[in-house]
Write an enzyme that holds these catalytic residues in place. Structure first.
Site, short mmCIF file in Angstrom:
data_model
loop_
_atom_site.label_atom_id
_atom_site.label_comp_id
_atom_site.label_asym_id
_atom_site.label_seq_id
_atom_site.Cartn_x
_atom_site.Cartn_y
_atom_site.Cartn_z
N ASP B 73 -5.36 4.56 2.86
CA ASP B 73 -4.72 5.05 1.46
C ASP B 73 -3.58 3.76 1.17
O ASP B 73 -2.65 3.62 1.94
CB ASP B 73 -4.04 6.21 1.12
CG ASP B 73 -3.59 6.52 -0.05
OD1 ASP B 73 -3.98 6.03 -1.05
OD2 ASP B 73 -2.52 7.57 -0.03
N HIS B 178 2.20 9.28 -9.04
CA HIS B 178 2.57 10.04 -7.43
C HIS B 178 3.84 10.83 -7.46
O HIS B 178 4.65 10.58 -8.42
CB HIS B 178 3.05 8.66 -6.37
CG HIS B 178 1.97 7.96 -5.80
ND1 HIS B 178 1.71 6.61 -6.26
CD2 HIS B 178 0.62 8.22 -5.42
CE1 HIS B 178 0.81 6.33 -5.63
NE2 HIS B 178 0.01 7.08 -5.09
#
Lengths: 55, 231
Positions: B73, B178
């Protein structure tokens, strides 16, 4: 996942102030994170869509 | 990926940086018979290590008989991405724009192409983008402000980036952020559909059709069986 993990951990530590074997506290953490993952899987529509290994 | 389009579903990528989370994801995948990605951020990789992540996924895949793949990621550098490829990760997200906001588009394309090229050694799929995602993975007590509003992907620009780099999947920005906010971000799934409708990415390898046990990528660290790849 991280929020579920941390929240459950805080609860376990609060409820079991005398326990120092972490392995005895992780059950509810795993349950909380698993529930969150399952909610996401349902939202993504990917339940029952795993490829079945041919072997 | 073909399966997700045919059956119209998404595969969740779940970050795991500890054993409780690993186990929870495996149990959920097993309980619902759902394919899952397990992914590790740079800090999770730094704690767990690439080899341990790979072997945990393999062990849970065997024990629970689940369809699970491993994603790196937001790899912050070409070197980090290459290390993930060497460790047998099926997916690599190379996020050069996220780690250095001053990089030029040309620099990002050049670096991303290098990772795409390197990934042919294992057949790993490469994800990237030419813009960085806003936000950070923490609780944000503040409302989403104009500062934290991410740029929306421009379809034309994205299409050029995909063609220039040869990436397999594009990390799209449709209002996603996020972190956790008091109110969820407003995402434009319609924008996402128009991007997908433009057939931005045409993965070369039929990745989702791999049988994860028999013909998937080599999961042995060190890649001793690379000649067995059927990609």
């Amino acid at each position: 996942l991280r929020i579920a993990h941390r929240t459950a951990l805080e609860g376990e530590l609060r409820d079991h102030p005398d326990e120092y074997a972490m392995v005895k506290l992780v059950g509810p953490l795993i349950d909380a994170v698993r529930d969150t993952v399952e909610q996401k899987i349902q939202a993504f529509g990917s339940a029952r869509l795993a490829a079945i290994p041919s072997a | 990926m073909g399966r997700t389009r045919t059956h119209r579903f998404a595969v969740g990528a779940f970050n795991a940086g500890d054993i409780e989370t690993f186990r929870a994801i495996a149990e959920a995948s097993d309980a619902l018979s759902a394919p899952v990605l397990i992914e590790a951020s740079a800090s999770e990789v730094s704690f767990m290590g690439l080899r341990l992540l790979r072997s945990l996924v393999d062990t849970y895949a065997d024990e629970f008989d689940i369809e699970v793949y491993l994603n790196l990621d937001h790899a912050p550098s070409i070197e980090a991405a290459k290390a993930g490829i060497d460790a047998g990760f099926e997916l690599i997200h190379i996020d050069l724009s996220g780690s250095d906001h001053s990089l030029s588009t040309d620099d990002i394309i050049r670096g991303t192409k290098e990772v795409v090229q390197y990934a042919t050694s294992t057949g790993a799929l490469v994800e990237s983008e030419d813009h960085w995602f806003s936000g950070s993975s923490t609780l944000h007590p503040e409302a989403i402000s104009t500062h934290s509003q991410p740029a929306k992907t421009d379809p034309e620009q994205a299409s050029r980036f995909v063609k220039a780099t040869g990436i397999d999947t594009f990390a799209v920005a449709i209002g996603n952020l996020h972190g956790a906010y008091p109110t969820p971000p407003r995402t434009g799934f319609r924008a996402s559909e128009s991007l997908a409708g433009g057939a931005l990415c045409q993965p070369q390898s039929p990745w989702w059709q791999w049988d994860h046990r028999d013909s998937g990528p080599d999961r042995s660290v060190g890649g001793h069986q690379q000649d067995q790849y059927q990609l």
